[in-house]
Each structure stands twice: as C-alpha cells, then as structure tokens.
Design an enzyme around this catalytic site. Sequence first.
Site, mmCIF file in Angstrom:
data_model
loop_
_atom_site.group_PDB
_atom_site.id
_atom_site.type_symbol
_atom_site.label_atom_id
_atom_site.label_comp_id
_atom_site.label_asym_id
_atom_site.label_seq_id
_atom_site.Cartn_x
_atom_site.Cartn_y
_atom_site.Cartn_z
ATOM 1 N N THR A 1 -0.972 1.150 -10.629
ATOM 2 C CA THR A 1 -2.223 0.553 -10.149
ATOM 3 C C THR A 1 -2.973 1.503 -9.222
ATOM 4 O O THR A 1 -4.138 1.285 -8.914
ATOM 5 C CB THR A 1 -1.965 -0.813 -9.467
ATOM 6 O OG1 THR A 1 -3.212 -1.486 -9.301
ATOM 7 C CG2 THR A 1 -1.296 -0.656 -8.112
ATOM 8 N N GLU B 1 -12.231 0.805 -10.077
ATOM 9 C CA GLU B 1 -11.883 -0.113 -11.178
ATOM 10 C C GLU B 1 -12.845 -0.063 -12.369
ATOM 11 O O GLU B 1 -12.410 -0.133 -13.516
ATOM 12 C CB GLU B 1 -11.753 -1.554 -10.663
ATOM 13 C CG GLU B 1 -10.463 -1.814 -9.879
ATOM 14 C CD GLU B 1 -10.464 -1.242 -8.462
ATOM 15 O OE1 GLU B 1 -11.558 -0.882 -7.961
ATOM 16 O OE2 GLU B 1 -9.381 -1.144 -7.866
ATOM 17 N N GLU C 1 -18.799 -5.314 -3.243
ATOM 18 C CA GLU C 1 -17.460 -5.885 -3.112
ATOM 19 C C GLU C 1 -17.399 -7.328 -3.614
ATOM 20 O O GLU C 1 -16.446 -7.726 -4.267
ATOM 21 C CB GLU C 1 -17.017 -5.808 -1.649
ATOM 22 C CG GLU C 1 -15.582 -6.201 -1.403
ATOM 23 C CD GLU C 1 -14.566 -5.199 -1.921
ATOM 24 O OE1 GLU C 1 -14.959 -4.151 -2.464
ATOM 25 O OE2 GLU C 1 -13.361 -5.459 -1.786
ATOM 26 N N GLU D 1 0.832 -1.212 0.000
ATOM 27 C CA GLU D 1 0.000 0.000 0.000
ATOM 28 C C GLU D 1 0.862 1.256 0.000
ATOM 29 O O GLU D 1 0.570 2.227 -0.689
ATOM 30 C CB GLU D 1 -0.917 0.011 1.232
ATOM 31 C CG GLU D 1 -1.971 -1.091 1.248
ATOM 32 C CD GLU D 1 -3.110 -0.844 0.275
ATOM 33 O OE1 GLU D 1 -3.165 0.236 -0.354
ATOM 34 O OE2 GLU D 1 -3.958 -1.749 0.121
ATOM 35 N N ASP E 1 -4.580 -9.226 -8.307
ATOM 36 C CA ASP E 1 -4.854 -8.320 -9.430
ATOM 37 C C ASP E 1 -3.653 -7.574 -10.032
ATOM 38 O O ASP E 1 -3.319 -7.744 -11.202
ATOM 39 C CB ASP E 1 -5.968 -7.314 -9.049
ATOM 40 C CG ASP E 1 -5.770 -6.666 -7.671
ATOM 41 O OD1 ASP E 1 -4.725 -6.904 -7.040
ATOM 42 O OD2 ASP E 1 -6.663 -5.918 -7.245
#
Length: 574
Positions: free
Chosen positions: A472, A389, A368, A135, A275
Amino acid sequence: MFPRNSGTWFVFFLLISPTILYKAMSDEDRWAAKKKRMSDKVRKMFYHAYDNYMIYAFPHDELKPLTKTYTNSLVELGNLRLEHLPPEYNGSALTLIESLSSLVIMGNNTEFERAVLWLSENLTFDIDARINLFECNIRVLGGLVSAHILATDSTNRLVQGKYKKQLLNLAEDLGHRFLPAFDTPTGLPYAWINLKYGVMEHETTETSTSGCGSLILEMGVLSQLTGDPRFESAALRALRKLWSMRSSLNLLGTTLDVGTGEWLEYSSGIGAGVDSFYEYLVKAYIIFGRDEFWRMFQSAYLAVEKYFKHGSWYHEADMRTGQPTYLQLTSLQAFWPGLQVLVGDIAAANSSHREFFSVWERFGVLPERYLLDRQMLHPTEKYYPLRPELAESTFYLYHATKDPWYLEVGESIVNSLNSYTKVEGGFASIRDVTTMQLEDHQHSFFLAETCKYLYLLFDDSFLVDRNYIFTTEGHPFPVVSAWHERLPEAYIPTYWTDVRDERQAKRASPMSLQVCPATALKSGLGGEQVESACHIPDVRADHRCLVEKDCGVDATTCRRRSCSMAGYCGLWWA
Ligand SMILES: *[C@@H]1O[C@H](CO)[C@@H](O)[C@H](O)[C@H]1NC(C)=O
Ligand SMILES: *[C@@H]1O[C@H](CO)[C@@H](O)[C@H](O)[C@H]1NC(C)=O
Ligand SMILES: *[C@@H]1O[C@H](CO)[C@@H](O)[C@H](O)[C@H]1NC(C)=O
Ligand SMILES: *[C@@H]1O[C@H](CO)[C@@H](O)[C@H](O)[C@H]1NC(C)=O
C-alpha cells in the site's frame, strides 16, 4: 490505415505535405514518443524531490521544501495532536528508505547501492520514539524488506560482497520491536509503540481497521525471509480477529478498541481508516496463495459493492444496518479502481476512476474531502498532500486496458503537480485547493508512490517478465511460489490445455514443474527459483470477451480468468 513501415508510401507522402507525413507516423509511434517524454519528465520530478531531500533534510525524515529544512516526522505520522514527541529523536532517514525501490525502478543502481550501504551502517531502531505501527510498517518495514529483495535478486545491483543482508537484519530488528504491540487480550495490536520501551503506560487502546488489517504483507514476507514465524502469526491473528468482528452484512467499522474488541465507530467506507484492509486481503491472497484471504476478500468486496456503491461513487454506511452515513468523496478512496483492476472488474474501475478524475480536473488536484450530496468541498479538509492514489489507479487501468486515454490522465496529473506544487526546494503539499496555497511539507510517499506510479505508467520496463505486487506504500514484493502455502488449483495443467493453442499450453503447463519459463527470472532470491507464476494473456489486449475462451490465466493468482456479464475477463467471476 497505412502500414507503418511501408517505404513506398513514405516517399509518396514526403512529396505531398509534412502534415500528412506526420499523420503517417502511426498512433503507436506517437504514444511511444509521449511515453518517453513523460517518463523523462517524471524522472526529473523524482530527482528534484530526492536531491533536495538529500541536501536539506537527510538523514532526518522528510523535507520541508519551502524553508529548505527538515522534519523528524516518523514520530508525527498519524499523531494529530503531536503527543509524546521525543526530544532526542533525530530522524530515521525515512524519505531515503522510501526512495529505495523507486531508485531501482528508475534504474539508478549506483544511488541505490550508496543508500543501502549508508542505511546498513547507520540506521538504528534503538530509539526512544513512539511510532504509529501501521505507518512504520508500511513505510519503514515494507521499504526495507522490498529493498532487501531488490538488493539480492538476480540482477546484481550491488557491488558483490558489500551487502550482507543488513537491511533484512534491520527489518527483523524492527519486526521484533513491533511484537509487544500485539500483546493484548484480543491480539489486535495497539496503534502506537515505543521502539525502545514497547507499549507505553496509559497508551490509547483505540485503533483503526486499516491499522489492524494491513500488516500481513510486510510481516508475512518478513517471516518468509527470516524463517521466524512470529511476525506472520501476529499479523494473521489480528486479521482473523478483525474479520470475526464483521457485521452480519460483512461490513466492518472504522475504529475499534484493542482491549475489548468492540467497535468505536460503526460508520465506514473504502477511504481513510479502512482502505488498505481491503487491499491487503486480495494482495495477501496473491502473495501467500491462501484461499482464506480470497474468501474474506470476496465477501468484503461484495459487501462494499452492495452497501457503499452510489452510482459510480462510494459513500459510507453504518456497518450494522447498511444505511448510508456520509456522502463524501475522500481522496484516499481513489485507490479503489486500482484494486478493482487487480480482480478484473475493469468496467467498474473505469467508471469510478473517471469520477475521481473529473473532480481532479475541476480543482486541478484531488481535494481531501468533497461533499457529494452538496457538490462542495469539505469546509476544513481542502488540502492535497501530494497523494498518489489517483496516479496509482491510472497506472493499473492503463496497463490493464492499454487505452491511451489513461496516458493523458497521467500527463494531466504530472502537469498539475509541476505547475502547482513544484518549488525551488522540492515539491510542497497544497493546503487549500481553492487558493493553491502551499504547505511546507514533502511527504515521503511522494517519492515512494506518486512518482513511482506515474513513472511506471509511462515506462513499465521494470515489470517486464517479472511479477510484483505493490504494497500500500508502493514497495514491490515479488510473487514467489515458495511463499505459497500450496499451489492454487488452476496450476493443474489439464485445466486449460483444451482451450488454448499448443504453444500457449506449453507455456502454461510448466506449472506442473512449478516454474513458468517465459517469465522466470534467471536465478532467484537467495538461490531459490523466483517465478512469475503462470500467465496466459486474454485473447484481446483490452480484456474484452464474449465467451469464456477469450480469457486466459491470471499471472498473479494462477486462477482461470472468466468472462463477466459486462464482457470483461477477470478473476472475479472465476
Ligand atoms: C540528536 O541531536 C542532538 C543535537 O545534535 C543531540 O544532542 C542528541 O544527542 C541527538 N540524539 C540522539 C538520540 O542521537
Ligand atoms: C542517480 O542518482 C544520483 C543522485 O540523484 C544522480 O546524481 C545520478 O545522476 C543518478 N544516476 C542515474 C543513472 O540516473
Ligand atoms: C554512516 O554515516 C556517517 C555519518 O553521516 C558517514 O560518514 C558514513 O559514510 C556512513 N556510512 C556509510 C556506509 O555510508
Ligand atoms: C471507460 O469509460 C468510457 C466512458 O464511458 C468508455 O468510452 C471507455 O470505453 C471505457 N473503457 C473501458 C476500458 O471500459
């Protein structure tokens, strides 16, 4: 269809009726008007989120929009049980860091400069804070590196002389603090590190595939900018180790142990925990031009399409057997169509994007987790934390196809966000999509990604004549040939001169000079030449093709695009 600027027809219609006059306004004009209206709307959303953060939360990390207060959430990210929270940590202006590139994209250079100068003087990583490496890498390191590049490119966004690479120095300092995490028997990094004290005693050795496999862009670019190879080598070593752990089906699991290099969870898919691993293979190939990344991506992508694809959906499967495990849609999977656009697999991107959007329409936002086999929501994961996304994929698909239907999808996303999540103090996450009950949290990625991709969907002027890859977390990195290990084969100009007309051949052949004049920026990053690589557009704007000659040369990889069996130009089949 009547010609758009025909005065005679215009007067004629004027005499007939206003409705017909409206019809005389071409579709193109109407879409342009919609884009203008919608980009203004998204800009307002961004500032509503940003200004409230600055008033009620800055310099803490994120805004709590319902109670108009803050959270020091950098230490909470990925920390579900909220362990080892440092009592003295007061935040790192996370949302401000995450907003930097969005401010530039929306053309607010004064605020960008103010933020850069504040961070230059006030940000420090010498803090007793245990952070999640993944993160912190994508949000903080990526945000700083991208802002440094934007601050030093040719556009003179900053008042001359005041910026002396402070953001790059901060990023380098942060990069050094990351390095002890990689000191494991396998080279796979710990998921957690204390910025001041390094890896903590009895730290967990469990991490995820995306945690080890999505560091190469930020750390690789940091090495390129600083000349210190340690960041890139650490990330590359981890990525190679991770790839070596794939099964004979070229599948990876979701969680693993960094001490032993063994898998802990064999089931995986394209969503949470995995991902960005896929995303970074192809984006690393584009940024660093190494065939190694392309080969990994190609095998990994084929395996995904073979074992995870389920109609237009993607399920999860066991990496050892390829047998389906969970038939679930997760909201993070919605980035996949965007990735498919990058490789030219547009028909597949279009069909899975439509499925995600149908779920969005059904609930008003994307839940989610949704159980595909039972056609119902997951009993506990009913939230929508303002994730980007679907907007991201919509942005890629619109710019690849120019099909105005995607503008309508974007409009519907914008309307949902405004009607369900906008509150006086910012934008709040949704706790339960069935009741639209809100949660007191405005995530920093709402500013870094959700607003940015929606804005770029309607106004891509930032991208004109420039070539960026988005991390990302939505932070732009330029494609610069100086970072390429070597020029891809397609740079050889004779490769395509026979298939294009002379003008286009000229546009392409300067690749032998390593610069494409049509797309080169005036001057570069610290004096280097920044280039937009070679780009020959496909013959048709919608990328449809009948024969190879209908396809051009990809702007980001310089590979010849070729015509797929489904009739689309793409990198994939090259
Ligand atoms: C954080 O804020 C508290 C209260 O203002 C202060 O006592 C503490 O010293 C601060 N911590 C740091 C690391 O600056
Ligand atoms: C830039 O952002 C600041 C802070 O939100 C705002 O006051 C200012 O009007 C913005 N400027 C432009 C040109 O959008
Ligand atoms: C650094 O932070 C202090 C306290 O918030 C502020 O007064 C100062 O202006 C900041 N520095 C810059 C360059 O903005
Ligand atoms: C996407 O799918 C829809 C519905 O199947 C189709 O009408 C449209 O032409 C497709 N667009 C592209 C770019 O493939």
